[in-house]
Every structure is written in C-alpha cells, then in structure tokens.
Write a protein that holds these residues in place. Structure first.
Motif, PDB file in Angstrom:
ATOM      1  N   ILE A  22     -40.353  67.658  34.529  1.00  0.00           N
ATOM      2  CA  ILE A  22     -40.837  68.977  34.904  1.00  0.00           C
ATOM      3  C   ILE A  22     -40.468  69.229  36.348  1.00  0.00           C
ATOM      4  O   ILE A  22     -40.768  68.439  37.231  1.00  0.00           O
ATOM      5  CB  ILE A  22     -42.361  69.063  34.702  1.00  0.00           C
ATOM      6  CG1 ILE A  22     -42.710  68.821  33.228  1.00  0.00           C
ATOM      7  CG2 ILE A  22     -42.878  70.423  35.146  1.00  0.00           C
ATOM      8  CD1 ILE A  22     -44.196  68.810  32.963  1.00  0.00           C
ATOM      9  N   MET A  23     -39.817  70.365  36.608  1.00  0.00           N
ATOM     10  CA  MET A  23     -39.355  70.666  37.953  1.00  0.00           C
ATOM     11  C   MET A  23     -40.532  71.097  38.823  1.00  0.00           C
ATOM     12  O   MET A  23     -41.400  71.856  38.385  1.00  0.00           O
ATOM     13  CB  MET A  23     -38.302  71.774  37.898  1.00  0.00           C
ATOM     14  CG  MET A  23     -37.060  71.411  37.121  1.00  0.00           C
ATOM     15  SD  MET A  23     -35.876  72.779  37.057  1.00  0.00           S
ATOM     16  CE  MET A  23     -35.465  72.947  38.790  1.00  0.00           C
ATOM     17  N   ASN A  24     -40.538  70.616  40.061  1.00  0.00           N
ATOM     18  CA  ASN A  24     -41.546  71.048  41.010  1.00  0.00           C
ATOM     19  C   ASN A  24     -40.980  72.167  41.876  1.00  0.00           C
ATOM     20  O   ASN A  24     -39.841  72.617  41.693  1.00  0.00           O
ATOM     21  CB  ASN A  24     -42.020  69.869  41.870  1.00  0.00           C
ATOM     22  CG  ASN A  24     -40.855  69.136  42.537  1.00  0.00           C
ATOM     23  OD1 ASN A  24     -39.844  69.761  42.888  1.00  0.00           O
ATOM     24  ND2 ASN A  24     -40.978  67.829  42.702  1.00  0.00           N
ATOM     25  N   LEU A  30     -34.257  74.123  45.420  1.00  0.00           N
ATOM     26  CA  LEU A  30     -32.910  73.546  45.449  1.00  0.00           C
ATOM     27  C   LEU A  30     -32.026  74.164  44.371  1.00  0.00           C
ATOM     28  O   LEU A  30     -30.824  74.363  44.579  1.00  0.00           O
ATOM     29  CB  LEU A  30     -32.995  72.028  45.263  1.00  0.00           C
ATOM     30  CG  LEU A  30     -33.596  71.231  46.434  1.00  0.00           C
ATOM     31  CD1 LEU A  30     -33.715  69.755  46.065  1.00  0.00           C
ATOM     32  CD2 LEU A  30     -32.752  71.409  47.690  1.00  0.00           C
ATOM     33  N   LEU A  31     -32.632  74.445  43.219  1.00  0.00           N
ATOM     34  CA  LEU A  31     -31.869  75.091  42.143  1.00  0.00           C
ATOM     35  C   LEU A  31     -31.404  76.475  42.576  1.00  0.00           C
ATOM     36  O   LEU A  31     -30.258  76.862  42.323  1.00  0.00           O
ATOM     37  CB  LEU A  31     -32.745  75.181  40.890  1.00  0.00           C
ATOM     38  CG  LEU A  31     -32.143  75.931  39.697  1.00  0.00           C
ATOM     39  CD1 LEU A  31     -30.953  75.172  39.139  1.00  0.00           C
ATOM     40  CD2 LEU A  31     -33.200  76.145  38.617  1.00  0.00           C
ATOM     41  N   LEU A  32     -32.292  77.239  43.223  1.00  0.00           N
ATOM     42  CA  LEU A  32     -31.898  78.565  43.704  1.00  0.00           C
ATOM     43  C   LEU A  32     -30.812  78.469  44.765  1.00  0.00           C
ATOM     44  O   LEU A  32     -29.884  79.292  44.794  1.00  0.00           O
ATOM     45  CB  LEU A  32     -33.126  79.287  44.266  1.00  0.00           C
ATOM     46  CG  LEU A  32     -34.233  79.643  43.274  1.00  0.00           C
ATOM     47  CD1 LEU A  32     -35.399  80.301  43.990  1.00  0.00           C
ATOM     48  CD2 LEU A  32     -33.719  80.550  42.170  1.00  0.00           C
ATOM     49  N   ILE A  37     -24.892  81.837  44.758  1.00  0.00           N
ATOM     50  CA  ILE A  37     -23.817  82.809  44.512  1.00  0.00           C
ATOM     51  C   ILE A  37     -23.943  83.424  43.120  1.00  0.00           C
ATOM     52  O   ILE A  37     -23.794  84.646  42.945  1.00  0.00           O
ATOM     53  CB  ILE A  37     -22.447  82.135  44.696  1.00  0.00           C
ATOM     54  CG1 ILE A  37     -22.278  81.634  46.136  1.00  0.00           C
ATOM     55  CG2 ILE A  37     -21.321  83.091  44.319  1.00  0.00           C
ATOM     56  CD1 ILE A  37     -20.974  80.919  46.386  1.00  0.00           C
ATOM     57  N   LEU A  38     -24.232  82.584  42.137  1.00  0.00           N
ATOM     58  CA  LEU A  38     -24.401  83.085  40.767  1.00  0.00           C
ATOM     59  C   LEU A  38     -25.576  84.054  40.685  1.00  0.00           C
ATOM     60  O   LEU A  38     -25.466  85.143  40.096  1.00  0.00           O
ATOM     61  CB  LEU A  38     -24.624  81.901  39.817  1.00  0.00           C
ATOM     62  CG  LEU A  38     -24.964  82.260  38.360  1.00  0.00           C
ATOM     63  CD1 LEU A  38     -23.774  82.927  37.689  1.00  0.00           C
ATOM     64  CD2 LEU A  38     -25.370  81.009  37.590  1.00  0.00           C
ATOM     65  N   ILE A  39     -26.701  83.684  41.286  1.00  0.00           N
ATOM     66  CA  ILE A  39     -27.892  84.531  41.231  1.00  0.00           C
ATOM     67  C   ILE A  39     -27.655  85.844  41.961  1.00  0.00           C
ATOM     68  O   ILE A  39     -28.010  86.928  41.462  1.00  0.00           O
ATOM     69  CB  ILE A  39     -29.101  83.777  41.820  1.00  0.00           C
ATOM     70  CG1 ILE A  39     -29.462  82.585  40.931  1.00  0.00           C
ATOM     71  CG2 ILE A  39     -30.306  84.700  41.965  1.00  0.00           C
ATOM     72  CD1 ILE A  39     -30.567  81.713  41.490  1.00  0.00           C
ATOM     73  N   ALA A  40     -27.043  85.770  43.143  1.00  0.00           N
ATOM     74  CA  ALA A  40     -26.807  86.994  43.923  1.00  0.00           C
ATOM     75  C   ALA A  40     -25.846  87.938  43.203  1.00  0.00           C
ATOM     76  O   ALA A  40     -26.072  89.155  43.170  1.00  0.00           O
ATOM     77  CB  ALA A  40     -26.270  86.631  45.304  1.00  0.00           C
ATOM     78  N   SER A 214     -29.153  79.870  35.466  1.00  0.00           N
ATOM     79  CA  SER A 214     -29.236  78.743  36.398  1.00  0.00           C
ATOM     80  C   SER A 214     -30.019  77.591  35.788  1.00  0.00           C
ATOM     81  O   SER A 214     -29.638  76.421  35.917  1.00  0.00           O
ATOM     82  CB  SER A 214     -29.891  79.198  37.705  1.00  0.00           C
ATOM     83  OG  SER A 214     -29.137  80.217  38.320  1.00  0.00           O
ATOM     84  N   LEU A 215     -31.123  77.912  35.100  1.00  0.00           N
ATOM     85  CA  LEU A 215     -31.910  76.868  34.445  1.00  0.00           C
ATOM     86  C   LEU A 215     -31.112  76.219  33.318  1.00  0.00           C
ATOM     87  O   LEU A 215     -31.180  74.994  33.126  1.00  0.00           O
ATOM     88  CB  LEU A 215     -33.218  77.461  33.905  1.00  0.00           C
ATOM     89  CG  LEU A 215     -34.235  77.908  34.967  1.00  0.00           C
ATOM     90  CD1 LEU A 215     -35.404  78.625  34.309  1.00  0.00           C
ATOM     91  CD2 LEU A 215     -34.729  76.717  35.774  1.00  0.00           C
ATOM     92  N   LEU A 216     -30.365  77.035  32.568  1.00  0.00           N
ATOM     93  CA  LEU A 216     -29.531  76.482  31.500  1.00  0.00           C
ATOM     94  C   LEU A 216     -28.442  75.593  32.074  1.00  0.00           C
ATOM     95  O   LEU A 216     -28.155  74.503  31.545  1.00  0.00           O
ATOM     96  CB  LEU A 216     -28.915  77.618  30.690  1.00  0.00           C
ATOM     97  CG  LEU A 216     -27.971  77.216  29.547  1.00  0.00           C
ATOM     98  CD1 LEU A 216     -28.713  76.387  28.517  1.00  0.00           C
ATOM     99  CD2 LEU A 216     -27.344  78.444  28.902  1.00  0.00           C
TER     100      LEU A 216
END
Length: 305
Positions: A22-24, A30-32, A37-40, A214-216
């Motif tokens: 489970i991600m904290n 860190l994932l963001l 670049i992908l999210i933006a 991003s989660l995938l």
C-alpha cells in the motif's frame, strides 16, 4: 544521484510485490514527481478539450412566457368554486396541447420556419404549478431574439386555439380565458455552462485520467529504483550503496580517489562489511552482476580485489 547496491538477492517476483504494498503519502508524491510530464500534459489536454467543446457546441437561448387561466362567472360563490375546480382540471390539458400540431402549425407559418411541427415541438416545453393557475411556456432557439419571438408566437397561438375551442363548446357566460401576464424577453445569456466551467471539468477529468495512468504505469513497473524497493523484495541487509561516477570523472578506481571522495568511502565501507560477513569462511567467491551492461561491474570487481 543514482546508486548501485550490492547484496545477495533471492529470486523474487517484483511485479506481485509492488502491487501488494500500500502506497503511503511519500510514495504518492514520488509517483507524481516521476510522472510529472505525463500528468501535466494530459491535464492540460483535458483543459483544452473542455474549452474546445464549449466553443464547438452551438449556443442555445431559452425565453419563457406565462399565461393566466381564468373562467368568467356570474359572481356567485358556488359558481366561482365550481369554476376554480374546472380550471384546475383543464389546465393540465392545456399544457399538453402546447406542443400539438394545431398550436404549432400557425407558429411555423407566422415565423416562416423551415421545420415540421414535430421538429418544432422538441424546442418547446410547457409546465404548470399545481398550486397556481399559471402556464409557463419555454422556447429554445439559436439566438436571443429568435427565442423571444418563438415563445410569444407559441403563447399567442395557444391563447387563440383555446379560445376557439371554449367558444364553440361552452356558453358565452362561462368561458375559459388565457391571458399573457408575463410576456417573454430576450435572454441575456446562453443556456448551459460557462466556458470556465467546461475548462475546469476538463482539467479535473484530465488530472484524474493522468493519475490513473500513472498508477497503472507504477503497478506494471518491475524496476527496483531505490533502497525502499529493495527492502520490499528481500530481507537481506544492504552492505553498501555506491554512488554512480560522474560522466566527466576519469578515475574510477579506488587508488585514484581522494580520501574525501564519496565513492571511495562507499567502496571502503563495502570491503569492510564484506570482511565481517564472511568471518568463518576461508575461501569466498563473490559474483558481481547487474541488470544491464555498462553499469560498473568491472570497476566494482577491481576495487574489491
């Protein structure tokens, strides 16, 4: 700064382990950062798509008018009560007749519309409040003036049509009358959401899609990028973490490094820890390996010799 870690690793399935943890909050941040670049880009694309949709959709304007329904009586109290009950029963019938052919056909001829009564009925709606004797007629068009004219034309046509029916079926003294009490006006704003609302919705949807991707991407990623990823797949202790040599650095051997060099200190710590790990072994063989080529296996082997 990327680092190399040296230890004995059992064979594990990193895909299943990464998906099981489970991600904290720190891992989410860190994932963001890793997928910034992908999210933006997707979030911006969603915002632009919302703005484009708002500009492409044709504007629609709605104008409404109100008709008051009454019945003429002689003035007696009992007759007034009967007239009130009669009007309440008839008013729903009048509402249903607003989008009928006999009411809309004169409107089409008057406004010179190039559509059938059934097509025009899709732009006309009527309703009434059971607590009142008012009929509200709404008309939708592509411009404010057209909406106003259409609403007034439909109201006038309904008044005239109901007047003909009541005059032919009832007595002259007790006749239902429709009077326009609230004439239509040209609307000042188009129906639907403002452009900033479309932009905000597109922005939110774009961010949600980018976060899901991003989660995938993180779930399908089987790479070990940090010490925490290594701790998740093995219980073996990390003996040392050796920083990657800078590209412009010529000396990669321990003898060429200064006493204050971080890489030199890491190699010395690794050699010391290896000595304590195998205290009881007279003969020790070490295998230095890596996931890819050109990751420093030769320099590590030489510095441990």
């Amino acid at each position: 700064m990327r680092s190399r870690t040296l230890e004995a690793l059992p064979r594990v399935n990193t895909k299943s382990i990464k998906g099981a943890n489970i991600m904290n909050l720190k891992e989410y941040l860190l994932l963001l950062r890793r997928n910034a670049i992908l999210i933006a880009s997707i979030t911006l694309a969603g915002c632009l798509a919302g703005v484009a949709i708002s500009l492409v959709l044709p504007p629609k304007y709605t104008s409404q008018s109100e008709l008051f329904v009454s019945m003429t009586t002689s003035g007696a109290v009992s007759e007034q009560q009967m007239a009130s009950t009669f009007v309440e029963e008839r008013i729903e019938t009048y509402v249903g007749m607003v989008d009928s052919g006999p009411v809309l056909a004169p409107v089409i001829r008057k406004l010179d519309l190039h559509e059938s009564p059934s097509e025009l009925a899709s732009r006309i709606s009527a309703f009434s409040d059971p607590r009142t004797v008012l009929i509200t007629i709404e008309a939708t068009a592509s411009s404010p003036d057209a909406a106003e004219q259409l609403s007034k034309a439909v109201s006038d046509s309904l008044v005239e049509f109901i007047g003909k029916i009541e005059s032919s079926s009832g007595s002259e003294g007790n006749r239902v009358e429709l009077v326009m009490t609230n004439p239509p006006v040209a609307p000042t704003e188009a129906d639907g959401f403002a452009i900033w609302v479309w932009a905000a919705v597109g922005l939110a949807l774009g961010f949600a899609v980018s976060l899901g991707l991003s989660l995938l991407r993180n779930a399908l990623d089987n790479k070990l990028r940090s010490k925490s990823d290594l701790d998740a797949v093995t219980s073996a202790a990390v003996l040392a973490s050796i920083p990657e040599a800078p590209r412009n650095e010529s000396g990669s051997f321990l003898t060429d490094m200064s006493a204050l060099d971080l890489r030199g200190e890491a190699f010395r710590r690794l050699r010391t820890n290896l000595g304590f790990v195998h205290l009881d072994d007279s003969k020790v063989s070490l295998l230095v390996t890596s996931a890819q080529a050109q990751e420093g296996k030769s320099s590590v082997s030489i510095n441990l010799a």
